[in-house]
Each structure stands twice: as structure tokens, then as C-alpha cells.
Write an enzyme that holds these catalytic residues in place. Structure first.
Site, PDB file in Angstrom:
ATOM      1  N   PHE A 250       0.778  -1.152   0.324  1.00 56.96           N
ATOM      2  CA  PHE A 250      -0.002  -0.101   0.098  1.00 56.96           C
ATOM      3  C   PHE A 250       0.923   1.380   0.217  1.00 56.96           C
ATOM      4  O   PHE A 250       0.257   2.338   0.500  1.00 56.96           O
ATOM      5  CB  PHE A 250      -1.142  -0.013   1.226  1.00 56.96           C
ATOM      6  CG  PHE A 250      -1.501  -1.340   1.464  1.00 56.96           C
ATOM      7  CD1 PHE A 250      -2.379  -1.695   0.315  1.00 56.96           C
ATOM      8  CD2 PHE A 250      -1.541  -1.975   2.442  1.00 56.96           C
ATOM      9  CE1 PHE A 250      -3.193  -2.923   0.544  1.00 56.96           C
ATOM     10  CE2 PHE A 250      -2.347  -3.155   2.772  1.00 56.96           C
ATOM     11  CZ  PHE A 250      -3.103  -3.630   1.784  1.00 56.96           C
ATOM     12  N   GLY A 478       0.050  -8.836  -4.146  1.00 58.60           N
ATOM     13  CA  GLY A 478      -1.291  -9.443  -3.849  1.00 58.60           C
ATOM     14  C   GLY A 478      -2.323  -8.952  -5.047  1.00 58.60           C
ATOM     15  O   GLY A 478      -3.142  -9.630  -5.318  1.00 58.60           O
ATOM     16  N   ILE A 641      -8.005  -3.785 -20.434  1.00 61.44           N
ATOM     17  CA  ILE A 641      -7.999  -4.577 -19.409  1.00 61.44           C
ATOM     18  C   ILE A 641      -7.199  -5.549 -19.685  1.00 61.44           C
ATOM     19  O   ILE A 641      -7.597  -6.389 -20.618  1.00 61.44           O
ATOM     20  CB  ILE A 641      -9.421  -4.870 -19.087  1.00 61.44           C
ATOM     21  CG1 ILE A 641     -10.146  -3.632 -18.574  1.00 61.44           C
ATOM     22  CG2 ILE A 641      -9.526  -5.848 -17.865  1.00 61.44           C
ATOM     23  CD1 ILE A 641      -9.694  -2.791 -17.485  1.00 61.44           C
ATOM     24  N   ASN A 643      -6.588  -8.440 -17.569  1.00 63.20           N
ATOM     25  CA  ASN A 643      -7.011  -9.575 -16.937  1.00 63.20           C
ATOM     26  C   ASN A 643      -8.640  -9.135 -16.063  1.00 63.20           C
ATOM     27  O   ASN A 643      -8.268  -8.567 -14.878  1.00 63.20           O
ATOM     28  CB  ASN A 643      -5.915 -10.166 -15.913  1.00 63.20           C
ATOM     29  CG  ASN A 643      -6.469 -11.496 -15.562  1.00 63.20           C
ATOM     30  OD1 ASN A 643      -7.820 -11.733 -14.955  1.00 63.20           O
ATOM     31  ND2 ASN A 643      -5.750 -12.637 -15.399  1.00 63.20           N
ATOM     32  N   LYS A 713      -4.248   1.399 -18.087  1.00 63.07           N
ATOM     33  CA  LYS A 713      -4.293   2.194 -16.861  1.00 63.07           C
ATOM     34  C   LYS A 713      -4.344   1.502 -15.730  1.00 63.07           C
ATOM     35  O   LYS A 713      -4.495  -0.047 -15.541  1.00 63.07           O
ATOM     36  CB  LYS A 713      -5.451   3.092 -17.030  1.00 63.07           C
ATOM     37  CG  LYS A 713      -5.206   4.045 -18.364  1.00 63.07           C
ATOM     38  CD  LYS A 713      -6.470   4.952 -18.470  1.00 63.07           C
ATOM     39  CE  LYS A 713      -6.598   5.805 -19.552  1.00 63.07           C
ATOM     40  NZ  LYS A 713      -7.612   6.768 -19.471  1.00 63.07           N
ATOM     41  N   GLY A 714      -4.232   2.130 -14.490  1.00 60.46           N
ATOM     42  CA  GLY A 714      -4.081   1.804 -13.248  1.00 60.46           C
ATOM     43  C   GLY A 714      -5.425   1.520 -12.571  1.00 60.46           C
ATOM     44  O   GLY A 714      -6.568   2.313 -12.985  1.00 60.46           O
ATOM     45  N   VAL A 715      -5.813   0.343 -11.891  1.00 63.80           N
ATOM     46  CA  VAL A 715      -7.075   0.211 -11.280  1.00 63.80           C
ATOM     47  C   VAL A 715      -6.947  -0.035  -9.827  1.00 63.80           C
ATOM     48  O   VAL A 715      -8.062  -0.142  -9.107  1.00 63.80           O
ATOM     49  CB  VAL A 715      -7.353  -1.066 -11.931  1.00 63.80           C
ATOM     50  CG1 VAL A 715      -7.717  -1.155 -13.341  1.00 63.80           C
ATOM     51  CG2 VAL A 715      -6.793  -2.358 -11.378  1.00 63.80           C
ATOM     52  N   GLY A 716      -5.732  -0.198  -9.164  1.00 61.52           N
ATOM     53  CA  GLY A 716      -5.701  -0.388  -7.776  1.00 61.52           C
ATOM     54  C   GLY A 716      -6.158   0.627  -6.754  1.00 61.52           C
ATOM     55  O   GLY A 716      -6.682   0.344  -5.649  1.00 61.52           O
ATOM     56  N   GLU A 717      -6.158   2.011  -6.994  1.00 61.36           N
ATOM     57  CA  GLU A 717      -6.672   3.027  -6.161  1.00 61.36           C
ATOM     58  C   GLU A 717      -7.790   3.945  -6.543  1.00 61.36           C
ATOM     59  O   GLU A 717      -8.229   4.509  -5.795  1.00 61.36           O
ATOM     60  CB  GLU A 717      -5.198   3.973  -6.084  1.00 61.36           C
ATOM     61  CG  GLU A 717      -4.035   3.120  -5.499  1.00 61.36           C
ATOM     62  CD  GLU A 717      -2.777   3.873  -5.715  1.00 61.36           C
ATOM     63  OE1 GLU A 717      -2.418   4.798  -4.576  1.00 61.36           O
ATOM     64  OE2 GLU A 717      -2.156   3.751  -6.678  1.00 61.36           O
TER      65      GLU A 717
END
Length: 754
Positions: A250, A478, A641, A643, A713-717
Site C-alpha cells: 500500500f 497481491g 483490461i 485480466n 491504466k491503473g486500477v488499484g487506487e
């Protein structure tokens, strides 16, 4: 380090495009069967155990330590204190760019926050080290701790976040407010929060002469090697970091911290491997956290509900000795169209550990305030909150005019509202109840997060048996990075994912960049993609120059890589397998390498963000004021995307974190001592499965040709940034009570509910 069982099952095998397939995690079986080796699972021969003795006061000086008692304990080998700590090559009070912080490594007897390391005890067993640390019995000269808004020291700033300006202005804010028909003004408070990754910060350090091997969770392998090398006066190539598995990071595991440096120092001093793992409580201080903020927003609107001004101020807490300022007010810069926008920050020095990047740094805290303020402005205009946002979202980035994919955001609004059933929402609060008499409220928030891109390198090797090895020193915390990265590499190589072996998580491999800012898949992925294309190009050179190959002479025509074969562009029937090409050439392998970075000209011309919209339903007990989130629906547009299974999981994680921010998560400090009173997972509340009855994440198709050549692009945040405000707005819609501090407490809602 390779993942020995890291290949998808046969049922997921796809030919053609591997990206876009919902493959299961390559590392999943290792993790659920307990065979994944985390840092603290390593036990080299002769290993010693280190335990940090930490301060129990927030401000003052250590006047004595009973070192003799600790060293007399059976099994204790050494005690490091400021009196005998060996020198370091780098001054720990000098920050090391780009992400360096001042660290506490026993340079003096000053105490600057609770849980600061004041000694290190090294022993033959963990029990002996722990007991030795307790025997030190520190005595203090105590100063009054500065723990809150009233006692902290305000100061001006040179930068916020990682080098951003503390003040950004577009247009004349006072003129915009003067021209407004109505002005919505309110204050918002967000608490300090701690990363609380399941895996604590740990290190196993082993020296061999002037070379050191570090088993540790790490989000930035190459960068950290250089930093550790500077502290110990050795070349960066003499530092080997192994980080195959991370139990969450994080943001906190991309930055060096004092306890780990001390453990490495002890290993060199004693010429034996040393292991240190922080306890849960010890993580509340020296390894960063999300800082406390006090924010004020002023929003001006005209008769048609259009913004005339958006003023966002943030007072942000940091430590007494260093600066990391949550860039909270900057959350108001990229999203809503207004002729005047002003974002400005001020610092507040407290006797705490230095804050640091924590998932969606700045955006999480800032958007929590912004999205509630936008809701309040919508209600003041008599408009539906969704219609208000649709009327005010920006077609281009405010202040710069750079275009971004505003069409994708409009689709997020539309699809999310449709799935949620937003059209049935009454405008006024306290108009809905469920079958049990609970108050029901619906709220929404806009999600946005920038798309960074870090320089990265990779290597791809096509082997004589038709399989491939791809390598990059990346990190998987993760989020499924190793699965997605292998899919990207497989696509570039024209292979199935189960024909591609991925090596990652060790610093001796090509630099995979930083796993942070939701930019790792794009950064390391583009390097792997380019390395794969380079390997195919080298293979094609061999084939097209070989008279015995059906591809001979096709150099100008070109070939395509597909299903382990090269095909002529002008005649698909003329093809040859990779194995045949290499065998005839007498080659065991062909290797491709690549570096990848964002084109500065494109970055200057286009705004790059992931977008989304989150819709929340809450139910509130009218008698007890207890709030439950009964539904969350998020619609997100994040480019191509790779996955969908992993992406949906990341969206779920972001929305759950947003719920935690809105209703549960808060570190509570004792105002007298500065101690965190809930420094454990029992009392530092985060959601459990029962708190999340219904989650839905909609993947909105988006083709962004500018963000990077992969379109990723990012997806985590991004999921956090819309969810906090959506829940807070839903609580208002259910109860009619507007809460402007987080987390929302039961006592905030205990008003007359007749």
C-alpha cells in the site's frame, strides 16, 4: 525468483490474444497451500534474531537504558544503542531523493515520536531478544507532546506529496465566488490511518564481505538497492534484494525505514545473518501512514448549477523533523470544470512518525472532502447529485486544457446509475425505509486517479523447445501483477501464458520499476511487451535470412507471431515454429531486451487518468444510529483490461477500502502521551466479509491510445476515491444529517430523528 507452479490451468488456455482473459493467479496455489515464502520465512544457517526496543513517549530524550541487564540475559548477543552503533556512510538526517525520508537509526538519544527505535537487541532466539528488549527499562526526560490541531506548529510548504507545488491556481477564485449565485462552504476532517498490511515489515540480512543479501518485502527493488548501498558505502550492484512475495504494501514498502537499516547494520557488525520483523504495534510509527487532514472547501455556483469557483484548502499533519504532506487539495484540480480553481496546502508539525504514501495518497483524503462538498452544492442548487456532476465534469483537464477521456467518465456515470437504479432516488433525505424500518439512503461519488508511468526494463528469452522465459524485477503485493505481466509477455511473444515462465521479485533481474501509484502493470508490462517484440524480431531475422525456411525473403514483407509460429504477412500458409527456426540455426535460444518509458511529449499533450463513478446504498438504524452499507456499485474506465478477473478484484478492494475510510478506519492517539491507543488489528477497525453484503464492479470499455502503447491504466487506487464520498452522501440521504468528519460515528447521527 521464479514461480515454479506459475502457469494457468489448461482450461484457461487461449490462442490468439492472451491479454483480456480472466486467468487465475499464478501464485494463488502457492499462497493458499502455505508454500509461498515471505521475507520472515527465510532462516539462513547461524541466523540471529533482532528486536527493536521502542520509545513509549512522543517527545523528549532517553536518559538511560539498562544495557547490562539486557546483555546478561541468556541468549542475548549484542545491544545496539546510540553509544555503540557503528557509523553509516549516509547521514540519516539527510533525505535521499526521490522517495527518501529522514530515518531514526540510533543517531542520538532524542525521541521524536512513539514507537521510535531507541535500541536494537540481537539474540540467538526471538524470545531472548524480546525479553532482552524488555529488560532495557528506558528512562526518559519527557517534553509535552504536540498531538493535535491545538498544539501543533503550522508552517508553510515548499512541496506536497512527491514534489508537487503546494499551491495551484487557475483563474481568479475571489472573482468566481463573487459572481456566484450561491456559495457552499464547509470544513472536513480525515484521521490518520495506518497501512496495516497483513505481512509486517521484515528483513533477513546476510553479508558476504562487502555484499549483502536482503530478504524483505519491497515495492521498488532497484531504487532500494541504490539507497541501501548509499547507507552502507558499497556499490548498488553489491546489494541483492529478494522479494518474491509481499503480504500487502500500500505504499509503505517502497521506502526505507530505520528498523530495517539497523538490522542490516547488526548483521554486518556481528558477521552473522540477522532477522527482524516488526510487531503489529511497532508498525504504528516508523514505516509511514496517511496523515491527518483538516480541509475547507468553498464552491460557487450560478443559477444553472454551473461552477463559478472551486477553492480547496488543506491543513495536513506531518512529523516534527521531516515532511510528507498529503496533497489532499489537489484532488480538486483534475475533475470538475470551473473558471476558477485554487488548491492550497499548509503543514502542521506534530510529534508523530513521518507520514508517507498510502494507497491513493492525497486523492483518498481530498476526494472524500470534495465529493461531499459537491453533494452539498448540488443540494443547495436543488439538483440531483448525479445531474450536478454531469453538468460540471470537465471535457479537458482544468487549467491545462489537455484532453482526457471524458466520454469514458460519462459512460461510467450512465452505466453505474443504471445498474444501481439511481433514477428512483428521491431528492429529499429521509424518504426511504426498508421492510425492517431502517432508513435507506443513496449516494454517489466520482472516482478519478492519475496514471503514472515509471521507467522499466525487461528481458525475454525464446527457448529451443518453443517456450519462453521473461524477466523483470517487479513486485506483486497481491494484486496479481505476475499473472497480468505474464499475459502481456505471452501476447507479445505469440505464445500461450502456460508456455511462458516469469521470473520476478529479485533485484538482479532487469529493473521492473516501482510497484506504486497503480502504475506497475503499465510500466513493467510495457517493458515486457517490448522485450517480447525484440525477441520475435531477432527470431524473424534468423528465419527470413535462412534459405531453408519457408519465411526466407520475407524481411520486407514482415511476419506475425502467433501460437508459437511465425507467419508471413502475405501468405498465412507459409509459417514455421519457433523451435524449428532455432533448431536449424543451431541456437539454444534468442534473447530480446527492452527499456520502456513514457514519451514526455505525449504526457505534456494529454491528461491521463482512470475514471469511475461509485453508487452506495446505506441502511441506518433509526434508533441506534448504526450504519450498514448494503450495496456498492462502481463503474470504472481504465483503458485496456489485461485480466478482468484481477481488475474486478482490485476494484472490489478499492471500494472496500473506501468503506473502511468512510465508516471504520481511524488511529486514535492519546493526547497526553501521543501513543496510538488502537495499534492492533482488534481495535483498529477494517471491514470484514460481513460488512460487505453486495459489491458490483462494472468494467467500462475504453481505448486510450495516449496513456502508453499498451493502453493500460491503473486500477488499484481509483476505487477508493469515489467510494468514501458516496457512502457519506448516502448517510445524509438516509438521515438528513450531514457528517463532515471521517470515519462517520454513531454519535454523529444521534440527533432528533422523529
Amino acid at each position: 525468483m521464479s514461480l515454479e507452479t506459475a502457469s494457468p490451468s489448461a482450461q484457461h488456455r487461449r490462442h490468439g490474444s492472451n491479454a483480456g482473459q480472466p486467468l487465475t493467479r499464478r501464485d494463488g496455489v502457492l499462497k493458499v497451500t502455505g508454500r509461498a515464502t515471505y521475507a520472515a520465512d527465510n532462516h539462513p544457517e547461524g541466523m540471529l534474531y533482532a528486536v527493536t526496543a521502542v520509545s513509549r513517549i512522543a517527545r523528549g530524550r532517553v536518559t538511560s537504558l539498562n544495557v547490562a541487564a539486557a546483555k546478561a540475559h541468556p541468549g542475548v548477543v549484542e545491544v545496539l544503542t546510540p553509544a555503540n552503533r557503528p557509523p553509516l556512510a549516509h547521514d540519516p538526517d539527510v533525505k535521499m531523493p526521490p522517495f527518501g525520508f529522514r530515518v531514526e537509526v540510533l543517531q542520538d538519544d532524542t525521541v521524536r515520536y512513539v514507537n521510535q527505535p531507541i535500541a536494537l537487541v540481537i539474540a540467538e532466539t526471538l524470545e531472548a531478544a524480546t525479553e532482552g528488549a524488555a529488560l532495557l527499562n528506558p528512562q526518559y526526560d519527557i517534553d509535552i507532546a504536540r498531538t493535535g490541531l491545538e498544539s501543533g506548529e503550522r508552517f508553510g510548504l515548499a512541496a506536497v506529496g512527491v514534489g508537487a507545488p503546494p499551491r495551484t491556481a487557475h483563474g481568479d477564485i475571489e472573482a468566481g465566488l463573487a459572481a456566484a449565485t450561491r456559495v457552499t462552504e464547509a470544513d472536513y476532517v480525515t484521521p490518520q490511518q495506518f497501512h496495516n498490511a497483513m505481512e509486517p515489515h521484515a528483513v533477513v540480512a546476510e553479508w558476504d564481505g562487502d555484499r549483502v543479501t536482503l530478504d524483505m518485502p519491497n515495492q521498488a527493488l532497484a531504487l532500494s538497492c541504490a539507497s541501501y548501498a548509499a547507507y552502507f558505502g558499497i556499490p548498488a550492484e553489491n546489494v541483492l534484494i529478494r522479494s518474491p512475495f509481499l503480504g500487502g504494501g500500500f505504499g509503505s514498502k517502497a521506502i526505507l525505514n530505520g528498523p530495517q537499516i539497523l538490522a542490516i547494520l547488526a548483521a554486518r557488525m556481528l558477521k552473522r545473518p540477522v532477522k527482524l520483523a516488526l510487531t503489529r504495534t511497532q508498525m504504528y510509527g516508523p514505516v509511514g501512514h496517511r496523515g491527518h487532514t483538516w480541509q475547507k472547501l468553498r464552491i460557487g455556483t450560478d443559477n444553472e448549477g454551473r461552477l463559478t469557483a472551486l477553492h480547496h484548502q488543506a491543513l495536513c499533519a506531518t512529523s516534527s523533523f521531516d515532511e510528507f504532506i498529503e496533497p489532499a487539495a489537489n484532488a480538486s484540480l483534475p475533475l470538475y470544470a470551473s473558471p476558477a480553481i485554487l488548491a492550497e496546502h499548509e503543514g502542521l508539525r506534530l510529534d508523530i512518525g513521518t507520514p508517507g504514501p498510502m494507497r491513493a495518497p492525497g486523492e483518498a483524503s481530498g476526494s472524500a472532502a470534495l465529493e461531499v462538498a459537491m453533494d452539498e452544492a448540488a443540494i443547495a442548487c436543488g439538483m440531483d447529485p448525479l445531474e450536478f456532476r454531469l453538468a460540471n465534469y470537465a471535457e479537458t483537464e482544468p487549467g491545462t486544457g489537455r484532453p482526457f477521456s471524458s466520454k469514458a467518465l460519462r459512460e461510467c456515470y450512465a452505466e453505474g446509475a443504471k445498474r444501481f437504479g439511481w433514477s428512483g432516488r428521491p431528492l429529499e433525505p429521509r424518504r426511504m425505509r426498508d421492510e425492517n424500518g431502517f432508513l435507506v439512503g443513496w449516494g454517489m461519488g466520482t472516482a478519478v486517479f492519475h496514471c503514472p508511468h515509471f521507467p522499466a526494463e525487461a528481458r525475454a528469452t525464446l527457448r529451443a523447445d518453443g517456450t519462453a522465459l521473461v524477466e523483470t524485477a517487479g513486485a506483486d503485493m497481491g494484486q496479481g501483477a505476475w499473472t497480468a505481466l505474464a499475459q502481456i509477455a505471452a501476447e507479445a511473444l505469440g505464445l500461450d501464458p502456460d508456455q511462458v515462465e516469469l521470473h520476478s521479485g529479485i533485484s538482479s533481474l532487469p529493473d521492473g520499476g516501482i510497484a506504486g501509484g497503480s502504475g506497475h502493470t503499465a510500466s513493467a508490462g510495457l517493458a515486457l511487451h517490448n522485450a517480447g517484440e525484440d525477441a520475435i524480431a531477432r527470431l524473424a531475422e534468423i528465419a527470413t535470412a535462412d534459405p531453408a525456411s519457408p519465411l526466407f525473403g520475407a524481411g520486407n514483407i514482415g511476419v506475425a507471431a502467433r501460437s508459437g509460429r511465425l507467419h508471413r504477412h502475405d501468405d498465412e500458409g507459409r509459417s514455421e515454429s519457433y523451435a524449428e527456426i532455432l533448431a536449424r540455426a543451431g541456437r539454444a535460444e534468442v534473447v530480446g531486451t527492452a527499456k520502456a518509458a513514457r514519451d514526455p511529449a505525449i504526457a505534456e499533450a494529454h491528461a491521463m487518468f482512470s475514471h469511475g463513478a461509485v453508487f452506495a446504498e446505506v441502511k441506518v438504524d433509526p434508533d441506534l444510529g448504526q450504519v450498514r452499507v448494503s450495496r456498492l456499485v462502481g463503474a470504472f474506465a481504465a483503458g485496456r483490461i489485461i485480466n478482468p478477473r484481477l481488475v474486478r478484484s482490485q476494484y472490489f478492494g478499492g471500494m472496500i477500502w473506501g468503506m473502511s475510510f468512510a465508516l471504520q478506519e481511524e488511529a486514535i492517539a492519546d493526547r497526553r502521551t501521543g501513543r496510538i491507543m488502537n495499534a492492533d488489528l482488534a481495535e483498529y477497525h477494517v471491514p470484514v466479509n460481513a460488512d460487505v453484503p453486495s459489491l458490483d464492479a462494472i468494467l467500462i470499455p475504453e481505448d486510450d491510445p495516449y496513456v502508453n502503447p499498451l493502453g493500460v491504466k491503473g486500477v488499484g487506487e481509483v476505487g477508493i476515491t469515489g467510494t468514501v464520498g458516496a457512502i457519506a452522501n448516502a448517510v445524509w440521504h438516509a438521515t438528513g444529517v450531514r457528517v463532515r468528519r471521517f470515519p462517520i460515528r454513531i454519535e454523529d447521527l444521534l440527533v432528533d430523528r422523529t
